[in-house]
Design an enzyme around this catalytic site. Structure first.
Site: not given
Length: 243
Positions: A5, A67-69
């Site tokens: 990412r 986790g990933c926002f």
């Protein structure tokens, strides 16, 4: 966020060219919004808290990390009664509240989402139910799916003592119900401050529905929200726009 990412954001054009043969067709990605698809952070149907949360007024705030926002923000943006959901950082100092530093896993920050909502439309208890059910997997310790590190921990930052007590009681109820594949590892940490993330992280799910990470890990969460909480779901997300 995972290394993949990070690279994707730093070098979007090069990354897209390198992965051209792997990209899912846009039409398929858009179709996934309405399909019963599954991600690594699979949803779990859970009961609502047994007790109501006492709230007054038309505006309240909650801060969740899971986790990933990108995905957590995207889920809450589709919840009726939520007036704003901002991706950011919480748990560390102001000077380390950046994407680069938080990604090191040494700042104390977690990728978090500040949710502003109308308690007359959606309660804190309902937000917690959505958070534990579809927004992330609360049994994964210091990771979510492919993303590893304390910055991806499952954490609630209560903005009032009452929120903290209520969340703790709900976690106990869910553990007793034994509906997850393991114990809930969500921590409840003192809320000190919330720092909005960089602009390019805001509304990322909505603005990038064909991004491979979004297709695989986050669109399933939106589909699950619609399927499991149809009365709370709204098609048009409330977007941050320019901070």
């Amino acid at each position: 966020m995972s290394i993949s990412r990070t690279i994707a954001i730093r070098r979007p054009l090069a990354r897209r060219a390198a992965l051209a043969s792997l990209l899912i067709l846009p039409a398929l990605a858009f179709a996934l919004w309405n399909q019963p698809i599954t991600a690594q952070e699979a949803p779990v149907v859970i009961p609502a808290p047994t007790k109501a949360f006492s709230e007054t007024g038309t505006t309240a705030t909650a801060v969740f990390a899971g986790g990933c926002f990108w995905g957590v923000q995207g889920v809450f943006q589709h919840v009726k009664g939520v007036t704003r959901a901002v991706s950011g950082y919480s748990g560390g100092a102001a000077e380390t509240a950046t994407y680069e530093l938080t990604g090191s896993g040494t700042t104390g920050h977690a990728e978090a989402v500040e949710v502003t909502y109308d308690p007359s439309v959606v309660s804190y208890g309902e937000l917690l139910q959505i958070y534990f059910s579809v927004a992330h997997n609360p049994t994964q310790l210091n990771y979510q799916g492919p993303d590893r590190g304390t910055q991806y921990r499952s954490t609630i930052f209560p903005v009032t003592p009452e929120q903290g007590e209520y969340a703790e009681a709900y976690i106990a109820e869910l553990d007793a119900a034994d509906l997850f594949e393991g114990p809930i590892v969500t921590t409840i940490e003192p809320f000190q401050a919330f720092y909005a993330a960089e602009q390019y992280h805001q509304d990322f799910l909505t603005l990038n529905p064909t991004w491979p990470y979004i297709v695989v890990h986050d669109l399933p969460k939106i589909a699950a929200l619609k399927a499991i909480f149809p009365d709370a779901y709204r098609d048009e997300p409330v977007l941050v726009g320019a901070l």
